[in-house]
Scaffold this motif. Structure first.
Motif, mmCIF file in Angstrom:
data_model
loop_
_atom_site.group_PDB
_atom_site.id
_atom_site.type_symbol
_atom_site.label_atom_id
_atom_site.label_comp_id
_atom_site.label_asym_id
_atom_site.label_seq_id
_atom_site.Cartn_x
_atom_site.Cartn_y
_atom_site.Cartn_z
ATOM 1 N N ARG A 21 0.984 -1.031 -0.043
ATOM 2 C CA ARG A 21 0.020 0.087 0.184
ATOM 3 C C ARG A 21 0.840 1.102 -0.143
ATOM 4 O O ARG A 21 1.598 1.526 0.862
ATOM 5 C CB ARG A 21 -0.881 0.134 1.332
ATOM 6 N N VAL A 22 0.989 1.988 -1.234
ATOM 7 C CA VAL A 22 1.833 2.932 -1.295
ATOM 8 C C VAL A 22 0.961 4.372 -1.183
ATOM 9 O O VAL A 22 0.090 4.423 -2.064
ATOM 10 C CB VAL A 22 2.749 2.923 -2.590
ATOM 11 N N GLU A 23 1.286 5.357 -0.293
ATOM 12 C CA GLU A 23 0.616 6.450 -0.251
ATOM 13 C C GLU A 23 1.447 7.716 -0.502
ATOM 14 O O GLU A 23 2.713 7.594 -0.017
ATOM 15 C CB GLU A 23 0.261 6.858 1.203
ATOM 16 N N THR A 24 0.744 8.896 -1.279
ATOM 17 C CA THR A 24 1.654 10.134 -1.600
ATOM 18 C C THR A 24 0.726 11.047 -1.026
ATOM 19 O O THR A 24 -0.173 10.695 -1.126
ATOM 20 C CB THR A 24 1.784 10.078 -3.192
ATOM 21 N N ASN A 45 10.666 -5.583 -6.277
ATOM 22 C CA ASN A 45 9.986 -4.926 -7.336
ATOM 23 C C ASN A 45 9.578 -3.498 -6.999
ATOM 24 O O ASN A 45 9.261 -2.518 -7.668
ATOM 25 C CB ASN A 45 8.802 -5.672 -7.916
ATOM 26 N N LEU A 46 9.360 -3.242 -5.558
ATOM 27 C CA LEU A 46 8.581 -2.074 -5.019
ATOM 28 C C LEU A 46 9.571 -0.813 -5.229
ATOM 29 O O LEU A 46 9.160 0.177 -5.572
ATOM 30 C CB LEU A 46 8.320 -2.279 -3.572
ATOM 31 N N SER A 47 10.985 -1.159 -5.230
ATOM 32 C CA SER A 47 11.737 0.136 -5.517
ATOM 33 C C SER A 47 11.535 0.788 -6.792
ATOM 34 O O SER A 47 11.676 1.960 -6.855
ATOM 35 C CB SER A 47 13.222 -0.445 -5.172
ATOM 36 N N LEU A 48 11.488 -0.002 -7.856
ATOM 37 C CA LEU A 48 11.055 0.674 -8.795
ATOM 38 C C LEU A 48 9.791 1.246 -9.272
ATOM 39 O O LEU A 48 9.455 2.305 -9.867
ATOM 40 C CB LEU A 48 11.103 -0.606 -10.258
ATOM 41 N N PHE A 49 8.832 0.600 -8.620
ATOM 42 C CA PHE A 49 7.397 1.289 -8.576
ATOM 43 C C PHE A 49 7.517 2.811 -8.068
ATOM 44 O O PHE A 49 7.099 3.748 -8.464
ATOM 45 C CB PHE A 49 6.462 0.532 -7.677
ATOM 46 N N VAL A 50 8.288 2.872 -6.704
ATOM 47 C CA VAL A 50 8.326 3.945 -5.842
ATOM 48 C C VAL A 50 9.175 4.837 -6.677
ATOM 49 O O VAL A 50 8.904 6.046 -6.753
ATOM 50 C CB VAL A 50 9.038 3.872 -4.551
ATOM 51 N N GLN A 51 10.478 4.532 -7.483
ATOM 52 C CA GLN A 51 11.047 5.647 -8.216
ATOM 53 C C GLN A 51 10.208 5.963 -9.466
ATOM 54 O O GLN A 51 10.407 7.052 -9.635
ATOM 55 C CB GLN A 51 12.277 4.747 -8.594
ATOM 56 N N ASP A 52 9.341 5.179 -10.272
ATOM 57 C CA ASP A 52 8.565 5.726 -10.900
ATOM 58 C C ASP A 52 7.529 7.055 -10.615
ATOM 59 O O ASP A 52 7.409 7.921 -11.280
ATOM 60 C CB ASP A 52 7.766 4.748 -11.739
ATOM 61 N N LEU A 53 7.108 6.478 -9.460
ATOM 62 C CA LEU A 53 6.178 7.672 -8.739
ATOM 63 C C LEU A 53 6.895 8.847 -8.476
ATOM 64 O O LEU A 53 6.378 10.134 -8.688
ATOM 65 C CB LEU A 53 5.518 7.013 -7.514
ATOM 66 N N SER A 62 5.193 6.914 1.155
ATOM 67 C CA SER A 62 5.140 5.895 2.168
ATOM 68 C C SER A 62 4.487 4.721 1.685
ATOM 69 O O SER A 62 3.880 4.650 0.834
ATOM 70 C CB SER A 62 4.759 6.705 3.660
ATOM 71 N N HIS A 63 5.189 3.586 2.430
ATOM 72 C CA HIS A 63 4.246 2.320 2.040
ATOM 73 C C HIS A 63 4.225 1.329 3.093
ATOM 74 O O HIS A 63 5.191 1.658 4.226
ATOM 75 C CB HIS A 63 5.262 1.737 0.658
ATOM 76 N N ASN A 64 3.465 0.587 3.160
ATOM 77 C CA ASN A 64 3.334 -0.701 3.990
ATOM 78 C C ASN A 64 3.007 -2.014 3.247
ATOM 79 O O ASN A 64 2.490 -2.162 2.143
ATOM 80 C CB ASN A 64 1.914 -0.697 4.837
ATOM 81 N N LEU A 65 3.748 -3.126 3.634
ATOM 82 C CA LEU A 65 3.673 -4.272 2.984
ATOM 83 C C LEU A 65 2.622 -5.123 3.629
ATOM 84 O O LEU A 65 2.576 -5.194 4.987
ATOM 85 C CB LEU A 65 4.988 -5.241 3.098
ATOM 86 N N ILE A 66 1.637 -5.730 2.992
ATOM 87 C CA ILE A 66 0.426 -6.320 3.599
ATOM 88 C C ILE A 66 0.306 -7.633 2.780
ATOM 89 O O ILE A 66 0.307 -7.743 1.599
ATOM 90 C CB ILE A 66 -0.681 -5.360 3.212
ATOM 91 N N ARG A 67 -0.062 -8.535 3.642
ATOM 92 C CA ARG A 67 -0.579 -10.096 3.063
ATOM 93 C C ARG A 67 -1.967 -10.259 2.959
ATOM 94 O O ARG A 67 -2.537 -10.039 4.254
ATOM 95 C CB ARG A 67 0.194 -11.186 3.410
#
Length: 76
Positions: A21-24, A45-53, A62-67
Protein backbone atom coordinates in the motif's frame (compact mmCIF):
# COMPACT_ATOMS: atom_id res chain seq x y z
CA UNK A 1 -3.20 -15.83 -18.83
CA UNK A 2 0.27 -17.20 -18.13
CA UNK A 3 0.98 -19.70 -15.35
CA UNK A 4 2.67 -17.20 -13.00
CA UNK A 5 -0.18 -14.75 -13.37
CA UNK A 6 -2.69 -17.53 -12.69
CA UNK A 7 -0.81 -18.54 -9.52
CA UNK A 8 -0.70 -14.91 -8.35
CA UNK A 9 -4.43 -14.57 -8.98
CA UNK A 10 -5.13 -17.78 -7.06
CA UNK A 11 -2.91 -16.66 -4.18
CA UNK A 12 -4.75 -13.33 -4.10
CA UNK A 13 -8.16 -15.01 -4.04
CA UNK A 14 -7.10 -17.02 -0.96
CA UNK A 15 -5.63 -13.93 0.75
CA UNK A 16 -2.04 -15.21 0.49
CA UNK A 17 -0.70 -12.61 -1.93
CA UNK A 18 1.70 -9.83 -0.91
CA UNK A 19 0.75 -6.24 -1.67
CA UNK A 20 2.28 -2.84 -1.01
CA UNK A 21 0.00 0.00 0.00
CA UNK A 22 1.82 3.08 -1.31
CA UNK A 23 0.60 6.51 -0.24
CA UNK A 24 1.62 9.90 -1.57
CA UNK A 25 0.68 13.38 -0.41
CA UNK A 26 1.11 15.24 -3.68
CA UNK A 27 -1.03 14.02 -5.29
CA UNK A 28 -3.03 12.64 -2.35
CA UNK A 29 -3.37 9.07 -3.66
CA UNK A 30 -3.19 5.51 -2.33
CA UNK A 31 -1.78 2.95 -4.78
CA UNK A 32 -1.89 -0.83 -4.37
CA UNK A 33 1.11 -2.58 -5.92
CA UNK A 34 0.85 -6.33 -6.39
CA UNK A 35 0.02 -9.14 -6.16
CA UNK A 36 3.28 -10.96 -5.48
CA UNK A 37 3.84 -14.55 -4.39
CA UNK A 38 6.54 -13.71 -1.86
CA UNK A 39 7.44 -10.76 0.33
CA UNK A 40 10.97 -10.81 -1.06
CA UNK A 41 9.69 -10.54 -4.62
CA UNK A 42 7.49 -7.60 -3.66
CA UNK A 43 10.36 -5.80 -1.93
CA UNK A 44 12.61 -6.37 -4.94
CA UNK A 45 10.08 -4.79 -7.33
CA UNK A 46 8.72 -2.06 -5.05
CA UNK A 47 11.74 0.20 -5.39
CA UNK A 48 11.15 0.54 -9.16
CA UNK A 49 7.49 1.43 -8.58
CA UNK A 50 8.38 4.04 -5.95
CA UNK A 51 11.09 5.43 -8.23
CA UNK A 52 8.54 5.80 -11.06
CA UNK A 53 6.16 7.66 -8.74
CA UNK A 54 8.98 9.97 -7.67
CA UNK A 55 9.96 10.61 -11.29
CA UNK A 56 6.33 11.55 -12.02
CA UNK A 57 6.50 14.16 -9.25
CA UNK A 58 4.83 12.35 -6.33
CA UNK A 59 5.93 13.61 -2.92
CA UNK A 60 6.05 12.14 0.60
CA UNK A 61 5.90 8.54 -0.59
CA UNK A 62 5.35 5.94 2.13
CA UNK A 63 4.47 2.27 1.95
CA UNK A 64 3.32 -0.73 4.01
CA UNK A 65 3.65 -4.38 3.03
CA UNK A 66 0.45 -6.35 3.48
CA UNK A 67 -0.45 -9.97 2.95
CA UNK A 68 -4.06 -10.45 1.92
CA UNK A 69 -6.61 -10.17 -0.84
CA UNK A 70 -7.22 -7.06 -2.92
CA UNK A 71 -9.72 -6.29 -5.62
CA UNK A 72 -10.41 -3.30 -7.85
CA UNK A 73 -9.97 -0.37 -7.57
CA UNK A 74 -6.24 -0.50 -6.97
CA UNK A 75 -5.84 3.28 -6.87
CA UNK A 76 -7.92 5.55 -4.66
Amino acid sequence: MGPIRAIRSLGNSFGLAWWARVETTEPNVTYWFGPFLTRRSLKRNLSLFVQDLSTEGAQSISHNLIRGRRSEPLTT
